[in-house]
Design an enzyme around this catalytic site. Structure first.
Site, PDB file in Angstrom:
ATOM      1  N   GLU A  98     -11.584 -33.994  17.287  1.00 42.74           N
ATOM      2  CA  GLU A  98     -10.395 -34.429  16.527  1.00 42.74           C
ATOM      3  C   GLU A  98      -9.617 -33.167  16.210  1.00 42.74           C
ATOM      4  O   GLU A  98     -10.025 -32.373  15.351  1.00 42.74           O
ATOM      5  CB  GLU A  98     -10.830 -35.134  15.227  1.00 42.74           C
ATOM      6  CG  GLU A  98     -11.558 -36.453  15.436  1.00 42.74           C
ATOM      7  CD  GLU A  98     -10.620 -37.590  15.805  1.00 42.74           C
ATOM      8  OE1 GLU A  98      -9.392 -37.426  15.770  1.00 42.74           O
ATOM      9  OE2 GLU A  98     -11.139 -38.669  16.158  1.00 42.74           O
ATOM     10  N   CYS A 114      -3.773 -32.866   9.676  1.00 41.01           N
ATOM     11  CA  CYS A 114      -3.586 -32.899  11.132  1.00 41.01           C
ATOM     12  C   CYS A 114      -2.432 -33.809  11.529  1.00 41.01           C
ATOM     13  O   CYS A 114      -1.830 -33.621  12.575  1.00 41.01           O
ATOM     14  CB  CYS A 114      -4.876 -33.342  11.801  1.00 41.01           C
ATOM     15  SG  CYS A 114      -5.555 -34.815  11.066  1.00 41.01           S
TER      16      CYS A 114
HETATM   17  P1  NAP Z   1     -11.070 -24.451  12.512  1.00 41.95           P
HETATM   18  O1  NAP Z   1     -10.754 -23.055  12.212  1.00 41.95           O
HETATM   19  O2  NAP Z   1     -11.080 -24.891  13.935  1.00 41.95           O
HETATM   20  O3  NAP Z   1     -12.486 -24.743  11.833  1.00 41.95           O
HETATM   21  C1  NAP Z   1     -13.083 -26.014  11.869  1.00 41.95           C
HETATM   22  C2  NAP Z   1     -14.586 -25.864  11.795  1.00 41.95           C
HETATM   23  O4  NAP Z   1     -15.045 -25.240  12.999  1.00 41.95           O
HETATM   24  C3  NAP Z   1     -15.061 -24.976  10.648  1.00 41.95           C
HETATM   25  O5  NAP Z   1     -16.249 -25.500  10.124  1.00 41.95           O
HETATM   26  C4  NAP Z   1     -15.297 -23.653  11.364  1.00 41.95           C
HETATM   27  O6  NAP Z   1     -16.204 -22.803  10.689  1.00 41.95           O
HETATM   28  C5  NAP Z   1     -15.884 -24.139  12.675  1.00 41.95           C
HETATM   29  N1  NAP Z   1     -15.834 -23.161  13.763  1.00 41.95           N
HETATM   30  C6  NAP Z   1     -15.045 -22.057  13.878  1.00 41.95           C
HETATM   31  N2  NAP Z   1     -15.330 -21.411  15.036  1.00 41.95           N
HETATM   32  C7  NAP Z   1     -16.313 -22.113  15.661  1.00 41.95           C
HETATM   33  C8  NAP Z   1     -17.019 -21.949  16.887  1.00 41.95           C
HETATM   34  N3  NAP Z   1     -16.776 -20.923  17.711  1.00 41.95           N
HETATM   35  N4  NAP Z   1     -17.961 -22.861  17.219  1.00 41.95           N
HETATM   36  C9  NAP Z   1     -18.212 -23.919  16.414  1.00 41.95           C
HETATM   37  N5  NAP Z   1     -17.586 -24.114  15.227  1.00 41.95           N
HETATM   38  C10 NAP Z   1     -16.631 -23.230  14.851  1.00 41.95           C
HETATM   39  O7  NAP Z   1     -10.071 -25.454  11.758  1.00 41.95           O
HETATM   40  P2  NAP Z   1      -9.584 -25.427  10.239  1.00 41.95           P
HETATM   41  O8  NAP Z   1      -8.642 -24.292  10.068  1.00 41.95           O
HETATM   42  O9  NAP Z   1     -10.750 -25.551   9.309  1.00 41.95           O
HETATM   43  O10 NAP Z   1      -8.805 -26.820  10.183  1.00 41.95           O
HETATM   44  C11 NAP Z   1      -7.506 -26.948  10.639  1.00 41.95           C
HETATM   45  C12 NAP Z   1      -7.411 -27.620  11.987  1.00 41.95           C
HETATM   46  O11 NAP Z   1      -8.132 -28.832  11.975  1.00 41.95           O
HETATM   47  C13 NAP Z   1      -5.992 -27.997  12.330  1.00 41.95           C
HETATM   48  O12 NAP Z   1      -5.723 -27.686  13.674  1.00 41.95           O
HETATM   49  C14 NAP Z   1      -5.952 -29.496  12.098  1.00 41.95           C
HETATM   50  O13 NAP Z   1      -4.966 -30.177  12.826  1.00 41.95           O
HETATM   51  C15 NAP Z   1      -7.329 -29.878  12.513  1.00 41.95           C
HETATM   52  N6  NAP Z   1      -7.678 -31.175  11.943  1.00 41.95           N
HETATM   53  C16 NAP Z   1      -7.728 -32.275  12.762  1.00 41.95           C
HETATM   54  C17 NAP Z   1      -8.012 -33.535  12.220  1.00 41.95           C
HETATM   55  C18 NAP Z   1      -8.082 -34.763  13.080  1.00 41.95           C
HETATM   56  O14 NAP Z   1      -8.667 -35.741  12.644  1.00 41.95           O
HETATM   57  N7  NAP Z   1      -7.514 -34.767  14.270  1.00 41.95           N
HETATM   58  C19 NAP Z   1      -8.253 -33.656  10.851  1.00 41.95           C
HETATM   59  C20 NAP Z   1      -8.192 -32.515  10.063  1.00 41.95           C
HETATM   60  C21 NAP Z   1      -7.911 -31.283  10.608  1.00 41.95           C
HETATM   61  P3  NAP Z   1     -15.687 -21.691   9.638  1.00 41.95           P
HETATM   62  O15 NAP Z   1     -15.114 -22.442   8.509  1.00 41.95           O
HETATM   63  O16 NAP Z   1     -16.913 -20.966   9.294  1.00 41.95           O
HETATM   64  O17 NAP Z   1     -14.661 -20.869  10.375  1.00 41.95           O
END
Ligand code: NAP
Length: 475
Positions: free
Chosen positions: A249, A283
């Site tokens: 997602e 998102c």
């Molecule tokens: P993110 O930086 O991608 O982090 C999401 C999760 O992934 C965190 O728990 C992060 O850990 C972990 N992560 C980071 N690097 C990783 C890796 N190499 N392998 C596995 N896991 C890893 O996203 P965010 O900044 O928290 O959230 C914003 C994004 O989420 C936006 O792009 C938004 O659109 C998207 N989003 C989508 C939806 C949907 O339903 N489509 C809903 C909400 C948000 P750490 O926290 O330790 O870095």
């Protein structure tokens, strides 16, 4: 003194020797410490989930359902307390945090109901000339250990969207919440344990995504990864996961289109909430507003007036509309994007500046499709207004995006509404609403760079189960 949390591994609340500070996103103060997981702790959590699966998969669905129902009740009863935690750890305005807790309660309630509806079908075997004298049916079985990785922006409900369907379907879970916002996930773990969740069925590991998350993604025992987060991380996950189920997602640059026959007052009101709730860090936050030339001036004036009336500040203030962003780097990033857009010809109708940890709600006009604020995901309180003349061309501009999560169209002309439904390349079309509308039981997810698969409790459960076909030869 910061509150010291423990984490949940194999049914025990433990410390790991190292801690991570959790900040109040408005003041920058440390409000709590949580145990930091490393590779060894993550492997321990996965092993505990694998052991627990052997017994949890046999727990009858009525018992799984009752447990999830009890958590739904507790979430509802403790909504004020949990909302405050969400506001502190994310910076989300309290009224939106309260809404998130209430939705999380509904997510658990839906999962409690769906737990009793997991079933297969009989197959008309004699439809094939080779199938006579055989009785066939299929059933759904849990996949096993599920690795759930969640983002910061809905630290409770997006955890609920993974944990509740996984447990409803008889799986066990290793959960990695976002490092900046782990507190509400740990509180949810406590509610589940109190409700009688068997030891090891949920394990929570807080730690760097590139270490802890990566260990889950690449571990052969995790039979499914369910991830919500950025497209960049989603792309890495799909490349590294190997042969296992993956749901992604991801992000969007959500658009709404406004036709002259629409109710402009209603549209302006919804658009303001959709663009600025959670400081635009949603998102499906409204990022691009395409408005027809015949109503552009009237709509823009109403919209900007409402934006100027938003209360920006302390998220714990019940009257607050817009709180801080998740961290200062994000404030600097979006400030640079807005400055770049202005240098390329965009006009700031309101906002356009940082205030400490906050970014003023910002409306841009005179933008072009190639500006970052238009073609990338802003994930900030910044929205652009684009004037159009031709409905079909405007739909094409919405489609000319790398993303495809949800889109909105304001019109009272049923032919135009249906044309939009049939044309837009997105996972959800909202007529007379913005792309930000979501209920927790409807199928939700994106096309293109917005992701793979669907959530929404029943749909998540379909992907958290596997089909077993049974054929009985009674010849
Ligand atoms: P993110 O930086 O991608 O982090 C999401 C999760 O992934 C965190 O728990 C992060 O850990 C972990 N992560 C980071 N690097 C990783 C890796 N190499 N392998 C596995 N896991 C890893 O996203 P965010 O900044 O928290 O959230 C914003 C994004 O989420 C936006 O792009 C938004 O659109 C998207 N989003 C989508 C939806 C949907 O339903 N489509 C809903 C909400 C948000 P750490 O926290 O330790 O870095």
């Amino acid at each position: 003194m910061p509150q010291q949390y423990k984490t949940l591994i194999d049914g025990q609340w433990v410390e790991t020797g190292q801690v991570l500070d959790v900040l109040n996103k408005y003041t920058g103060e440390v409000i709590a410490t949580v145990p930091l997981a490393d590779l060894a702790v993550t492997h321990e959590a996965i092993a505990a989930a694998a052991r627990a699966f052997e017994t949890y998969k046999k727990v009858p669905s009525h018992a799984r359902s009752s447990m999830l129902e009890a958590v739904a009740d507790q979430l509802w009863q403790r909504a004020d307390q949990l909302a405050e935690i969400i506001s502190l750890e994310t910076g989300k305005a309290l009224k939106f945090s309260l809404n998130e807790v209430q939705r999380s309660s509904e997510t658990f309630k839906f999962a409690a109901e769906e737990a009793k509806r997991i079933h297969g079908e009989t197959v008309p075997m004699d439809a094939s000339r080779f199938g006579e004298n055989r009785f066939g049916y299929w059933v759904r079985e849990p996949v096993g250990v599920i690795g759930a990785i969640t983002p910061f922006n809905f630290p409770l409900n997006l955890v609920a969207h993974k944990v509740a369907p996984a447990l409803a379907a008889g799986n066990t879970v290793v959960l990695k919440p976002a490092s900046t916002t782990p507190l509400s996930a740990l509180m949810l773990g406590e509610l589940l344990m109190t409700a009688g969740l068997p030891r090891g069925a949920l394990n929570i590991v807080v730690g760097a995504g590139a270490v802890v998350g990566d260990a889950m993604v690449t571990h052969p025992v995790c039979r499914k990864i369910t991830f919500t987060g950025s497209p960049a991380v989603g792309e890495q996950i799909i490349k590294k996961a190997g042969i296992k189920k993956v749901t992604l997602e991801l992000g969007n640059n959500s658009a709404t289109l406004i036709e002259p026959d629409a109710d402009l007052a209603k549209a302006a009101e919804r658009c303001v909430v959709s663009a600025f709730a959670n400081a635009g860090q949603v998102c499906i936050s409204l990022q691009r507003i395409y408005v027809h030339r015949d109503c552009a001036e009237a709509f823009t004036k109403r919209f900007v007036d409402k934006v100027n009336a938003l209360k920006v500040g302390d998220p714990l203030d019940p009257a607050c509309d817009v709180g801080p962003m998740i961290d200062r780097q994000e404030v600097q990033r979006i400030d640079a994007w807005v400055r770049e857009a202005v240098a390329q010809g965009a006009v700031v109708a309101t906002g356009g500046r940082a205030e400490g940890r906050m970014y003023r709600p910002t409306v841009l006009t005179q933008v072009t499709e190639s500006m970052k604020v238009m073609c990338l995901e802003t994930f900030a309180p910044v929205v652009s207004i684009v004037v159009y003349d031709d409905f079909e061309a405007a739909l094409a501009r919405i489609n000319a995006s790398d993303f495809g999560l949800q889109a909105g169209v304001y019109t009272n002309d049923i032919r135009k509404a249906m044309q939009a439904v049939n044309t837009l390349e997105v996972g959800g079309v909202m007529i007379n609403d913005t792309p930000t509308f979501r209920l927790d039981h409807f199928p939700y997810g994106g096309n293109k760079r917005s992701g793979l698969g669907r959530e929404g409790v029943r749909f998540a459960m379909e992907d958290m189960t596997t089909i077993k076909m049974v054929v009985i030869n009674h010849n």
